[in-house]
Design an enzyme around this catalytic site. Structure first.
Site, PDB file in Angstrom:
ATOM      1  N   MET A 176      12.600  24.610   1.399  1.00  0.00           N
ATOM      2  CA  MET A 176      11.782  23.715   0.438  1.00  0.00           C
ATOM      3  C   MET A 176      12.800  23.115  -0.486  1.00  0.00           C
ATOM      4  SD  MET A 176       9.171  25.324  -2.235  1.00  0.00           S
ATOM      5  CE  MET A 176       7.893  25.917  -1.167  1.00  0.00           C
ATOM      6  N   LYS A 206       0.787  -1.237   0.102  1.00  0.00           N
ATOM      7  CA  LYS A 206       0.245   0.112   0.155  1.00  0.00           C
ATOM      8  C   LYS A 206       0.951   1.193   0.123  1.00  0.00           C
ATOM      9  CE  LYS A 206      -0.371  -0.375   5.038  1.00  0.00           C
ATOM     10  NZ  LYS A 206      -1.233  -0.947   6.063  1.00  0.00           N
ATOM     11  N   TYR A 266      16.604  30.307   7.483  1.00  0.00           N
ATOM     12  CA  TYR A 266      15.697  31.067   7.667  1.00  0.00           C
ATOM     13  C   TYR A 266      15.254  31.169   9.201  1.00  0.00           C
ATOM     14  CZ  TYR A 266      13.407  30.694   3.174  1.00  0.00           C
ATOM     15  OH  TYR A 266      13.360  30.809   1.763  1.00  0.00           O
ATOM     16  N   ARG A 272     -10.929  -0.038  14.261  1.00  0.00           N
ATOM     17  CA  ARG A 272     -10.888   0.691  13.191  1.00  0.00           C
ATOM     18  C   ARG A 272     -11.684   0.004  12.140  1.00  0.00           C
ATOM     19  NH1 ARG A 272      -4.920   1.759  10.342  1.00  0.00           N
ATOM     20  NH2 ARG A 272      -5.275  -0.511  10.048  1.00  0.00           N
TER      21      ARG A 272
HETATM   22  C1  LIG Z   1      -0.549  -1.867   6.636  1.00  0.00           C
HETATM   23  C2  LIG Z   1      -1.040  -3.304   7.198  1.00  0.00           C
HETATM   24  C3  LIG Z   1      -0.235  -4.164   7.300  1.00  0.00           C
HETATM   25  C4  LIG Z   1       1.146  -4.417   7.301  1.00  0.00           C
HETATM   26  O1  LIG Z   1       1.729  -3.563   8.545  1.00  0.00           O
HETATM   27  P1  LIG Z   1       3.479  -3.582   8.733  1.00  0.00           P
HETATM   28  O2  LIG Z   1       3.313  -3.298  10.044  1.00  0.00           O
HETATM   29  O3  LIG Z   1       4.055  -2.564   7.634  1.00  0.00           O
HETATM   30  O4  LIG Z   1       3.794  -4.938   8.477  1.00  0.00           O
HETATM   31  C5  LIG Z   1      -0.902  -5.441   7.745  1.00  0.00           C
HETATM   32  N1  LIG Z   1      -2.380  -5.499   7.566  1.00  0.00           N
HETATM   33  C6  LIG Z   1      -2.967  -4.723   7.534  1.00  0.00           C
HETATM   34  C7  LIG Z   1      -4.483  -4.650   7.602  1.00  0.00           C
HETATM   35  C8  LIG Z   1      -2.527  -3.131   7.235  1.00  0.00           C
HETATM   36  O5  LIG Z   1      -3.478  -2.173   6.751  1.00  0.00           O
END
Ligand SMILES: *Cc1c(COP(=O)(O)O)cnc(C)c1O
Length: 369
Positions: A312, A35, A264, A133
Site C-alpha cells: 500500500m 476529462k 508480502y 457507446r
Molecule cells: C477522451 C475523448 C477524446 C480524446 O481521446 P484521446 O485518445 O485521449 O485523444 C476525444 N473525444 C472523445 C469523445 C473522448 O471521450
C-alpha cells in the site's frame, strides 16, 4: 526531505505538445481534452497550460463548473452533455457547449421554457458510426439535426461529431468504415466536423480533412500529455514529451541474504546476497499493484527494478544496479527518462490508466520545463 510521493507536472511539455498537435492538425481547430482531472495531471493547471487551445473538452457538467469557478473563460465542451433536464439552465449560465447524443436530451431541449430570449446553447451532434457507446443512430441524424437547428434556444451552428473505437490500430478497417459512414450521413448537413482523437490525428489523415468547406476539429487528450496511443510505442517515439514525472525517496537500504524472500506472500527470492531498497510509494498512491517484479524504476539515474509485491505504501527494489544508493535518494517511477508506457506494459494496463490513478496522497507540483 519530503518522503511524499511527488507528481511533477511539466507545463512546458504540455504547451509544446499542444503546439505539435496544432501543427499535425494542419489548420484544424484543437479541443484539448481535459476529462478525468486532465488525465490525472490536474484540471485547472492543464487548462491554464492550454490557453492556446480553441476549446477544452470535459466529461461532465461538474468539470465545466470547476473550470468556470476557477475563472476560466475558454470555450468548454461537455462531452456527454446534460444528464438531466435541470442541467440545461447550468449549461446556459456557465456558457458550456453541450454534446447531444441521445433522444432524451433532445426532448429536454424541446421542452425548455424561456430559452428563446437567452444566449443560444452551442450544441455538438454526436453520431454513432460504429463504436456503439454514445451517439444517434445514423438513420436519425438528419431529423435530429433539423430539430436542433429549429430550436430557438440552440445556436444553428452545430458541430457534427463522432468517436472512433479502434483508431489506434492504423490498419483496422473499422475506422475507415466509421469515416465513410460519417461522410455519408453528414454529406448534406451544414456545420463543422469533428472526428479525430489522438490516434485519429496520427494515423488517419482522412479523418482530418475539412469537409464541405467547414472548419474541422480534432479532439486530443493523450498526446497532449505525451502519452502514447499506439501499442508498442512511447509518447516520445511519436514526438511528444511526458507531462508528468512521478517520484519519491528511498527510506531504507539493506543487505538481504541469498534465498531470503522479499515482501508480502514471500513471492520473490534473492538469487544472491544483495542490497534491497524500499521506496515510499505504493498502491495507496496510485502506483499499480499489478506491477510485476522486474518493473523498472530509476534510483537517481540508475535503472533498477522492483521485486516482490507492491504494498500500500511501499515498494521493494533490487539495488544491485545502484550499489551506492542511500536513504533519501530520489526514485523515479515514471516520467522523462522512464516512459510510463513501459510501466503500463509491466502492469498489464495502459498509460492513461496510470496517470489517471494518482490518489490524494500524492503531492502535485509544477515546473515550467
Ligand atoms: C477522451 C475523448 C477524446 C480524446 O481521446 P484521446 O485518445 O485521449 O485523444 C476525444 N473525444 C472523445 C469523445 C473522448 O471521450
Amino acid at each position: 526531505m519530503s518522503r511524499t510521493a511527488l507528481a511533477t507536472i511539466h507545463l512546458g511539455a504540455l504547451r509544446r505538445n499542444l503546439a505539435r498537435v496544432r501543427e499535425l492538425g494542419k489548420g484544424a481547430k484543437v479541443m484539448a481534452v481535459v476529462k478525468a482531472d486532465g488525465y490525472g495531471h490536474g484540471l485547472e493547471r492543464v487548462a491554464r497550460a492550454c490557453a492556446q487551445a480553441d476549446a477544452l473538452g470535459v466529461a461532465a457538467l461538474g468539470d465545466g463548473l470547476r473550470l468556470r469557478s476557477a475563472g476560466n473563460r475558454q470555450r468548454i465542451v461537455v462531452l456527454s452533455g446534460p444528464d438531466e433536464p435541470g442541467d440545461l439552465a447550468e449549461f446556459r449560465r456557465l456558457q458550456l457547449d453541450a454534446v447531444i447524443h441521445h433522444e432524451s436530451q433532445l426532448a429536454w431541449l424541446a421542452a425548455e421554457r424561456h430559452a428563446a430570449g437567452r444566449r443560444p446553447l452551442r450544441a455538438w451532434l454526436k453520431i454513432d458510426t460504429g463504436m456503439h457507446r454514445l451517439g444517434f443512430d445514423p438513420a436519425r441524424v438528419a431529423d435530429v439535426h433539423a430539430k436542433l437547428r429549429a430550436l430557438p434556444g440552440v445556436d444553428a451552428d452545430i458541430v457534427l461529431m463522432t468517436h472512433f473505437a479502434a483508431s489506434d490500430e492504423f490498419d483496422n478497417g473499422l475506422t475507415a468504415a466509421q469515416i465513410a459512414r460519417f461522410d455519408e450521413v453528414t454529406a448534406e448537413l451544414a456545420g463543422a466536423r469533428s472526428l479525430a482523437n489522438s490516434a485519429g490525428l496520427l494515423g488517419w489523415p482522412t479523418a482530418l480533412a475539412a469537409r464541405g468547406g467547414a472548419q474541422s476539429w480534432v479532439r486530443v487528450g493523450g498526446l497532449l500529455y505525451g502519452l502514447s496511443v499506439v501499442d508498442g510505442k512511447t509518447g516520445a517515439d511519436l514526438g511528444f514529451e511526458p507531462a508528468m514525472t512521478l517520484s519519491t525517496r528511498l527510506i531504507s537500504v539493506k543487505q538481504v541474504k541469498r534465498s531470503e524472500r522479499i515482501g508480502y506472500a514471500a513471492t520473490w527470492e534473492c538469487p544472491e546476497d544483495m542490497p534491497i531498497g524500499v521506496a515510499a510509494i505504493g498502491y495507496g498512491d496510485g502506483y499499480p499493484r499489478s506491477a510485476q517484479p522486474g518493473t523498472p524504476v530509476l534510483v537517481n539515474a540508475a535503472r533498477a527494478a522492483i521485486v516482490g509485491r507492491v504494498s500500500m505504501d511501499l515498494i521493494t527494489i533490487d539495488l544491485r544496479n545502484a550499489p551506492n544508493a542511500q536513504v533519501g535518494d530520489r526514485v523515479t517511477l515514471w516520467g522523462r527518462d522512464l516512459p510510463v508506457e513501459t510501466i503500463a506494459a509491466h502492469a498489464g494496463t495502459i498509460s492513461y490508466d496510470l496517470t489517471c490513478g494518482m490518489t490524494r496522497r500524492v503531492l502535485f507540483v509544477e515546473d515550467d520545463d
